[in-house]
Scaffold this motif. Sequence first.
Motif, PDB file in Angstrom:
ATOM      1  N   VAL A  55       0.840  -1.198   0.000  1.00  0.00           N
ATOM      2  CA  VAL A  55       0.000   0.000   0.000  1.00  0.00           C
ATOM      3  C   VAL A  55       0.873   1.246   0.000  1.00  0.00           C
ATOM      4  O   VAL A  55       1.838   1.344   0.759  1.00  0.00           O
ATOM      5  N   LEU A  56       0.520   2.191  -0.865  1.00  0.00           N
ATOM      6  CA  LEU A  56       1.167   3.497  -0.943  1.00  0.00           C
ATOM      7  C   LEU A  56       0.167   4.513  -0.401  1.00  0.00           C
ATOM      8  O   LEU A  56      -0.993   4.535  -0.816  1.00  0.00           O
ATOM      9  N   THR A  57       0.589   5.331   0.554  1.00  0.00           N
ATOM     10  CA  THR A  57      -0.284   6.354   1.128  1.00  0.00           C
ATOM     11  C   THR A  57       0.220   7.727   0.706  1.00  0.00           C
ATOM     12  O   THR A  57       1.394   8.042   0.879  1.00  0.00           O
ATOM     13  N   HIS A  58      -0.675   8.532   0.145  1.00  0.00           N
ATOM     14  CA  HIS A  58      -0.360   9.909  -0.243  1.00  0.00           C
ATOM     15  C   HIS A  58      -1.155  10.833   0.671  1.00  0.00           C
ATOM     16  O   HIS A  58      -2.367  10.684   0.815  1.00  0.00           O
ATOM     17  N   VAL A  59      -0.472  11.768   1.328  1.00  0.00           N
ATOM     18  CA  VAL A  59      -1.132  12.709   2.242  1.00  0.00           C
ATOM     19  C   VAL A  59      -1.018  14.109   1.653  1.00  0.00           C
ATOM     20  O   VAL A  59       0.071  14.592   1.362  1.00  0.00           O
ATOM     21  N   TYR A  60      -2.162  14.767   1.471  1.00  0.00           N
ATOM     22  CA  TYR A  60      -2.229  16.119   0.935  1.00  0.00           C
ATOM     23  C   TYR A  60      -2.479  17.069   2.095  1.00  0.00           C
ATOM     24  O   TYR A  60      -3.497  16.975   2.786  1.00  0.00           O
ATOM     25  N   LEU A  61      -1.520  17.992   2.343  1.00  0.00           N
ATOM     26  CA  LEU A  61      -1.601  18.886   3.508  1.00  0.00           C
ATOM     27  C   LEU A  61      -1.706  20.366   3.149  1.00  0.00           C
ATOM     28  O   LEU A  61      -1.739  21.200   4.029  1.00  0.00           O
ATOM     29  N   GLY A  64      -5.606  23.445   3.701  1.00  0.00           N
ATOM     30  CA  GLY A  64      -6.929  22.898   3.989  1.00  0.00           C
ATOM     31  C   GLY A  64      -6.809  21.645   4.836  1.00  0.00           C
ATOM     32  O   GLY A  64      -5.761  21.374   5.412  1.00  0.00           O
ATOM     33  N   PRO A  65      -7.875  20.884   4.887  1.00  0.00           N
ATOM     34  CA  PRO A  65      -7.837  19.665   5.701  1.00  0.00           C
ATOM     35  C   PRO A  65      -6.903  18.607   5.089  1.00  0.00           C
ATOM     36  O   PRO A  65      -6.664  18.595   3.887  1.00  0.00           O
ATOM     37  N   LYS A  66      -6.395  17.767   5.961  1.00  0.00           N
ATOM     38  CA  LYS A  66      -5.527  16.674   5.521  1.00  0.00           C
ATOM     39  C   LYS A  66      -6.375  15.671   4.733  1.00  0.00           C
ATOM     40  O   LYS A  66      -7.424  15.230   5.199  1.00  0.00           O
ATOM     41  N   ILE A  67      -5.899  15.316   3.526  1.00  0.00           N
ATOM     42  CA  ILE A  67      -6.596  14.336   2.700  1.00  0.00           C
ATOM     43  C   ILE A  67      -5.641  13.186   2.428  1.00  0.00           C
ATOM     44  O   ILE A  67      -4.534  13.391   1.922  1.00  0.00           O
TER      45      ILE A  67
END
Length: 87
Positions: A55-61, A64-67
């Motif tokens: 699994v690869l996790t991408h976090v957008y910070l 705005g809110p964390k996605i």
Amino acid sequence: MADNDIAGELGDWAALAANAAGTPERVDPAPSARCLGGPLDGRSQQLHQPEEGQVLTHVYLHGGPKIESRYVLGRDDAGDWAYFLMD
């Protein structure tokens, strides 16, 4: 010996070599996987020791809110590595 005889003979040797150890596995010289769907759609990620199900996790910070988006590694219809967006 005619040229087409040589080509046929080489083809036979190639078939024997490929089947000498059973069914040959696909070997990628520099394996990479393309992300399919989500914010990383179309991007390529180099793989070091690929195993299906990783699994690869991408976090957008940004601003705005964390996605978080998660992708699971598998093979596409062509047999190439790909990260598929998880629901």
